[in-house]
Design a protein around this motif. Sequence first.
Motif, PDB file in Angstrom:
ATOM      1  N   LEU A  25       8.184 185.528  45.231  1.00 57.17           N
ATOM      2  CA  LEU A  25       8.851 184.379  44.620  1.00 57.17           C
ATOM      3  C   LEU A  25      10.337 184.385  44.970  1.00 57.17           C
ATOM      4  N   PRO A  26      10.887 183.227  45.266  1.00 58.64           N
ATOM      5  CA  PRO A  26      12.333 183.167  45.468  1.00 58.64           C
ATOM      6  C   PRO A  26      13.059 183.624  44.196  1.00 58.64           C
ATOM      7  N   ALA A  27      14.233 184.203  44.360  1.00 58.62           N
ATOM      8  CA  ALA A  27      14.983 184.741  43.219  1.00 58.62           C
ATOM      9  C   ALA A  27      15.256 183.672  42.165  1.00 58.62           C
ATOM     10  N   SER A  28      15.575 182.453  42.602  1.00 61.41           N
ATOM     11  CA  SER A  28      15.869 181.381  41.633  1.00 61.41           C
ATOM     12  C   SER A  28      14.636 181.040  40.805  1.00 61.41           C
ATOM     13  N   THR A  29      13.472 181.031  41.448  1.00 59.36           N
ATOM     14  CA  THR A  29      12.224 180.725  40.756  1.00 59.36           C
ATOM     15  C   THR A  29      11.883 181.839  39.775  1.00 59.36           C
ATOM     16  N   ARG A  30      11.973 183.072  40.226  1.00 54.27           N
ATOM     17  CA  ARG A  30      11.662 184.215  39.365  1.00 54.27           C
ATOM     18  C   ARG A  30      12.584 184.228  38.136  1.00 54.27           C
ATOM     19  N   SER A  31      13.857 184.022  38.354  1.00 57.06           N
ATOM     20  CA  SER A  31      14.821 184.027  37.247  1.00 57.06           C
ATOM     21  C   SER A  31      14.512 182.925  36.233  1.00 57.06           C
ATOM     22  N   LEU A  32      14.211 181.746  36.734  1.00 57.68           N
ATOM     23  CA  LEU A  32      13.879 180.616  35.865  1.00 57.68           C
ATOM     24  C   LEU A  32      12.624 180.912  35.053  1.00 57.68           C
ATOM     25  N   LEU A  33      11.591 181.399  35.715  1.00 60.00           N
ATOM     26  CA  LEU A  33      10.328 181.674  35.030  1.00 60.00           C
ATOM     27  C   LEU A  33      10.465 182.810  34.020  1.00 60.00           C
ATOM     28  N   GLU A  34      11.252 183.810  34.344  1.00 60.99           N
ATOM     29  CA  GLU A  34      11.472 184.901  33.395  1.00 60.99           C
ATOM     30  C   GLU A  34      12.229 184.406  32.158  1.00 60.99           C
ATOM     31  N   LYS A  35      13.175 183.516  32.369  1.00 64.76           N
ATOM     32  CA  LYS A  35      13.920 182.937  31.240  1.00 64.76           C
ATOM     33  C   LYS A  35      12.961 182.142  30.344  1.00 64.76           C
ATOM     34  N   HIS A  36      12.123 181.320  30.942  1.00 62.61           N
ATOM     35  CA  HIS A  36      11.144 180.543  30.174  1.00 62.61           C
ATOM     36  C   HIS A  36      10.197 181.471  29.424  1.00 62.61           C
ATOM     37  N   ARG A  37       9.675 182.473  30.140  1.00 54.03           N
ATOM     38  CA  ARG A  37       8.729 183.405  29.517  1.00 54.03           C
ATOM     39  C   ARG A  37       9.363 184.102  28.314  1.00 54.03           C
ATOM     40  N   SER A  38      10.612 184.498  28.418  1.00 47.05           N
ATOM     41  CA  SER A  38      11.297 185.150  27.287  1.00 47.05           C
ATOM     42  C   SER A  38      11.395 184.220  26.090  1.00 47.05           C
ATOM     43  N   SER A  39      11.666 182.965  26.344  1.00 45.38           N
ATOM     44  CA  SER A  39      11.746 181.980  25.266  1.00 45.38           C
ATOM     45  C   SER A  39      10.382 181.772  24.612  1.00 45.38           C
ATOM     46  N   VAL A  40       9.339 181.699  25.431  1.00 47.16           N
ATOM     47  CA  VAL A  40       7.977 181.536  24.912  1.00 47.16           C
ATOM     48  C   VAL A  40       7.599 182.758  24.074  1.00 47.16           C
ATOM     49  N   GLN A  41       7.938 183.947  24.560  1.00 42.18           N
ATOM     50  CA  GLN A  41       7.633 185.175  23.809  1.00 42.18           C
ATOM     51  C   GLN A  41       8.361 185.184  22.465  1.00 42.18           C
ATOM     52  N   ALA A  42       9.620 184.769  22.451  1.00 42.03           N
ATOM     53  CA  ALA A  42      10.385 184.722  21.203  1.00 42.03           C
ATOM     54  C   ALA A  42       9.766 183.723  20.231  1.00 42.03           C
ATOM     55  N   ALA A  43       9.328 182.578  20.745  1.00 45.63           N
ATOM     56  CA  ALA A  43       8.679 181.574  19.890  1.00 45.63           C
ATOM     57  C   ALA A  43       7.372 182.122  19.334  1.00 45.63           C
ATOM     58  N   LEU A  44       6.605 182.805  20.168  1.00 50.95           N
ATOM     59  CA  LEU A  44       5.347 183.398  19.719  1.00 50.95           C
ATOM     60  C   LEU A  44       5.594 184.433  18.625  1.00 50.95           C
ATOM     61  N   ASP A  45       6.564 185.294  18.837  1.00 51.48           N
ATOM     62  CA  ASP A  45       6.889 186.307  17.834  1.00 51.48           C
ATOM     63  C   ASP A  45       7.286 185.659  16.511  1.00 51.48           C
ATOM     64  N   GLU A  66       0.398 183.810  29.339  1.00 48.39           N
ATOM     65  CA  GLU A  66      -0.539 184.140  30.419  1.00 48.39           C
ATOM     66  C   GLU A  66      -0.210 183.335  31.677  1.00 48.39           C
ATOM     67  N   ASP A  67       0.069 182.048  31.497  1.00 51.30           N
ATOM     68  CA  ASP A  67       0.374 181.187  32.638  1.00 51.30           C
ATOM     69  C   ASP A  67       1.644 181.648  33.357  1.00 51.30           C
ATOM     70  N   TYR A  68       2.687 181.938  32.588  1.00 56.51           N
ATOM     71  CA  TYR A  68       3.932 182.408  33.201  1.00 56.51           C
ATOM     72  C   TYR A  68       3.719 183.758  33.880  1.00 56.51           C
ATOM     73  N   ASN A  69       3.028 184.669  33.208  1.00 54.15           N
ATOM     74  CA  ASN A  69       2.791 185.992  33.789  1.00 54.15           C
ATOM     75  C   ASN A  69       1.994 185.900  35.082  1.00 54.15           C
ATOM     76  N   GLU A  70       1.045 184.988  35.135  1.00 54.34           N
ATOM     77  CA  GLU A  70       0.228 184.820  36.345  1.00 54.34           C
ATOM     78  C   GLU A  70       1.108 184.425  37.533  1.00 54.34           C
ATOM     79  N   ILE A  71       1.997 183.479  37.332  1.00 56.66           N
ATOM     80  CA  ILE A  71       2.862 183.048  38.430  1.00 56.66           C
ATOM     81  C   ILE A  71       3.860 184.159  38.789  1.00 56.66           C
ATOM     82  N   LEU A  72       4.347 184.869  37.778  1.00 54.58           N
ATOM     83  CA  LEU A  72       5.322 185.925  38.036  1.00 54.58           C
ATOM     84  C   LEU A  72       4.722 187.119  38.773  1.00 54.58           C
TER      85      LEU A  72
END
Length: 148
Positions: free
Chosen positions: A119-139, A108-114
């Motif tokens: 967002l600058p491209a570097s920030t968006r890319s970083l946050l999307e990478k983190h969010r994917s990792s969090v989603q994989a951990a949740l799954d 939720e926190d990552y999605n809110e910021i995204l």
Amino acid sequence: MNYTENVSKKLNELLEKNYDAEAGYIAAKDNVKSSSLKNFFKERATDRYDFGHELKEEIRSFGEKPDKGTSLKGDAHRVWMNLKSTFSSDSDEVVLKEAIRGEKKALEDYNEILKEVDLPASTRSLLEKHRSSVQAALDYVKTIKDFA
């Protein structure tokens, strides 16, 4: 508050939550019996540590200063989790439930910021990478809990 300060503020809030998650995973590792869960939680703590460093660099790239430390809310949650697992006959299940709850909140926190359009491209890319990792951990945690 200008745009750079606003983005940095949001990244600092996310940084603090990653500090909390890292500390939470370390506590979780110490509160489970299963060696595979201990390894999983150790890996997640390392991920969150790495996320923190990446967020710090992103914040610095805006010329802003990263915050340091965990939140009082996160500290209180870890104490509660430790107490629950201490008095529970199935501490692994209790810790897994808390991990699921924490990962859902992190998404939720990552999605809110995204949701930020500019967002600058570097920030968006970083946050999307983190969010994917969090989603994989949740799954993964959900799968483990279903088999537990």
